[in-house]
Design a protein around this motif. Structure first.
Motif, short mmCIF file in Angstrom:
data_model
loop_
_atom_site.label_atom_id
_atom_site.label_comp_id
_atom_site.label_asym_id
_atom_site.label_seq_id
_atom_site.Cartn_x
_atom_site.Cartn_y
_atom_site.Cartn_z
N GLY A 232 -9.73 11.98 2.72
CA GLY A 232 -8.79 11.13 1.99
C GLY A 232 -7.89 10.25 2.85
N THR A 233 -7.71 10.60 4.15
CA THR A 233 -6.69 9.86 4.91
C THR A 233 -7.10 8.41 5.16
N LYS A 234 -8.39 8.18 5.41
CA LYS A 234 -8.82 6.80 5.71
C LYS A 234 -8.66 5.87 4.49
N PRO A 235 -9.22 6.26 3.33
CA PRO A 235 -9.01 5.35 2.19
C PRO A 235 -7.54 5.22 1.80
N LEU A 236 -6.76 6.29 1.95
CA LEU A 236 -5.34 6.17 1.59
C LEU A 236 -4.66 5.12 2.46
N VAL A 237 -4.90 5.18 3.77
CA VAL A 237 -4.28 4.20 4.68
C VAL A 237 -4.83 2.81 4.40
N GLU A 238 -6.15 2.71 4.15
CA GLU A 238 -6.71 1.38 3.87
C GLU A 238 -6.08 0.77 2.62
N GLY B 266 -1.59 1.33 3.33
CA GLY B 266 -1.00 1.08 4.65
C GLY B 266 -0.46 2.37 5.26
N VAL B 267 -0.30 2.33 6.60
CA VAL B 267 0.07 3.56 7.33
C VAL B 267 1.45 4.07 6.90
N SER B 268 2.43 3.18 6.80
CA SER B 268 3.80 3.65 6.54
C SER B 268 3.89 4.31 5.16
N ARG B 269 3.33 3.67 4.15
CA ARG B 269 3.39 4.25 2.80
C ARG B 269 2.59 5.56 2.75
N ALA B 270 1.48 5.60 3.49
CA ALA B 270 0.68 6.84 3.50
C ALA B 270 1.48 7.97 4.14
N ILE B 271 2.19 7.66 5.23
CA ILE B 271 3.02 8.69 5.86
C ILE B 271 4.08 9.17 4.87
N GLU B 272 4.69 8.22 4.19
CA GLU B 272 5.76 8.59 3.25
C GLU B 272 5.21 9.46 2.12
N GLU C 235 2.12 4.22 -12.93
CA GLU C 235 2.57 2.83 -12.80
C GLU C 235 2.71 2.45 -11.32
N GLU C 236 3.28 3.37 -10.52
CA GLU C 236 3.41 3.11 -9.08
C GLU C 236 2.02 3.10 -8.42
N ALA C 237 1.16 4.00 -8.87
CA ALA C 237 -0.19 4.07 -8.30
C ALA C 237 -0.88 2.71 -8.44
N ALA C 238 -0.74 2.12 -9.60
CA ALA C 238 -1.38 0.82 -9.83
C ALA C 238 -0.77 -0.23 -8.91
N ARG C 239 0.56 -0.18 -8.78
CA ARG C 239 1.24 -1.15 -7.92
C ARG C 239 0.77 -1.03 -6.47
N LEU C 240 0.50 0.21 -6.04
CA LEU C 240 0.09 0.45 -4.65
C LEU C 240 -1.39 0.20 -4.43
N GLY C 241 -2.13 -0.04 -5.50
CA GLY C 241 -3.58 -0.25 -5.35
C GLY C 241 -4.38 1.03 -5.49
#
Ligand code: CAA
Length: 265
Positions: free
Chosen positions: A167-173, A176-182, A193-199
């Motif tokens: 999961g880490t690669k598609p999440l970062v793709e 982005g790295v910063s949001r994935a870390i958060e 709703e946030e999920a859609a906003r984040l892609g």
């Protein structure tokens, strides 16, 4: 049509699917895999992941679309916590030969990686909770259609672990790295709703409209020529890791293949 085997290739008996907590339906070019342990919120086990890998291995060539869904109130509550209840890692590689441990986890990851294969389009139909391995399964798919009650959570770090089911690669793709870390290091819930906003969703629909929305997407994907779809997915999947020159070369190669398939002798 529900079947217990895949075109006579490496048949997966209905009993083995049920034991793994899975249901499999094949309707021509469309395969639907249902996580089917609703009483455990579709908690996932190593057996389930290995069986998913077997399904991937046995997929008939005619299959174009693979839909992943969950029975009951949630897509998946992640790894079955009973795996850890004995305090000894429940058969997961805790000590011993690192190469053996590496092979063990690779065998579980194989249940997820095949969903990226160019010949198919994989769609996660997500509703309710998609926690840990459940979130990673959604991320392993090409596309995510989610219900408005979806709650993603990457819980692994909160349990002292890392997300290790691809999961880490598609999440970062995607985010982005910063949001994935958060998201991972707070192990917080990401609602629809946030999920859609984040892609993290191609589409959000009311819970009762999820199956229809997936059917609509499948109907839009199927008319595209299978060879063109596979070549295009191959190109898009490699684009993030390619230089522009490499990607241009890959486009030329794929297009020459298409032209040959369409007009060549
Ligand atoms: N493993 C085993 N059993 C689970 C489970 C899980 N992951 N999730 C839910 N269940 C069981 C519950 O124990 C409960 O069983 P009983 O009926 O016997 O009490 C039943 O399923 C229904 O669960 P809830 O009553 O809690 O249902 P809910 O709808 O109120 O809540 C939930 C659902 C939010 C998913 C909640 O059950 C929950 O938080 N579950 C645990 C989630 C979790 O921590 N998962 C691990 C993530 S880490 C990972 O997946 C990857 C990794 O490699 C470590």
């Amino acid at each position: 049509m529900e079947r217990d085997s895949l075109d006579g290739k490496d048949p997966i008996p209905a009993g083995a699917l049920a034991e793994a907590g899975l249901r499999l339906e094949i309707e021509g070019p469309v395969v639907t895999i249902t996580l089917d342990r609703p009483e455990r919120r579709n908690a996932m086990t190593p057996l389930m992941w290995r069986t998913m890998a077997e399904i991937g291995d046995a997929l008939p060539e005619a299959v174009r679309i693979v839909v992943l869904r969950g029975a009951g109130p949630s897509f998946s509550s992640g790894i079955d916590l009973k795996t850890f209840s004995g305090g000894d890692g429940g058969g997961l590689p805790t000590t011993g030969d690192p190469e053996e441990g590496d092979r063990f986890i690779a065998g579980l990851q194989a249940g997820f990686t095949w969903l990226r294969r160019p010949e198919i389009v994989s769609i996660a139909a997500v509703h309710g909770h998609a926690i840990g391995a459940g979130f990673q399964l959604a991320l392993a798919c090409d596309l995510r259609i989610i219900a408005d009650d979806t709650r993603y959570c990457m819980k692994e770090p909160a349990l002292g672990l890392v997300p290790d089911l691809t999961g880490t690669k598609p999440l970062v793709e995607i985010v982005g790295v910063s949001r994935a870390i958060e998201i991972c290091l707070t192990a917080r819930t990401v609602e629809a709703e946030e999920a859609a906003r984040l892609g993290l969703a191609e589409r959000v629909v009311p819970r009762e409209g999820l199956d229809a929305a997936v059917a609509e997407l499948v109907a839009a994907l199927l008319p595209i020529d299978a060879g063109a779809a596979a070549a295009t997915k191959r190109l898009l999947r490699q684009a993030p890791d390619n230089t522009l020159a490499e990607q241009c070369a890959a486009e030329r190669r794929e297009q020459l293949g298409r032209l040959k398939a369409m007009f060549g002798g």
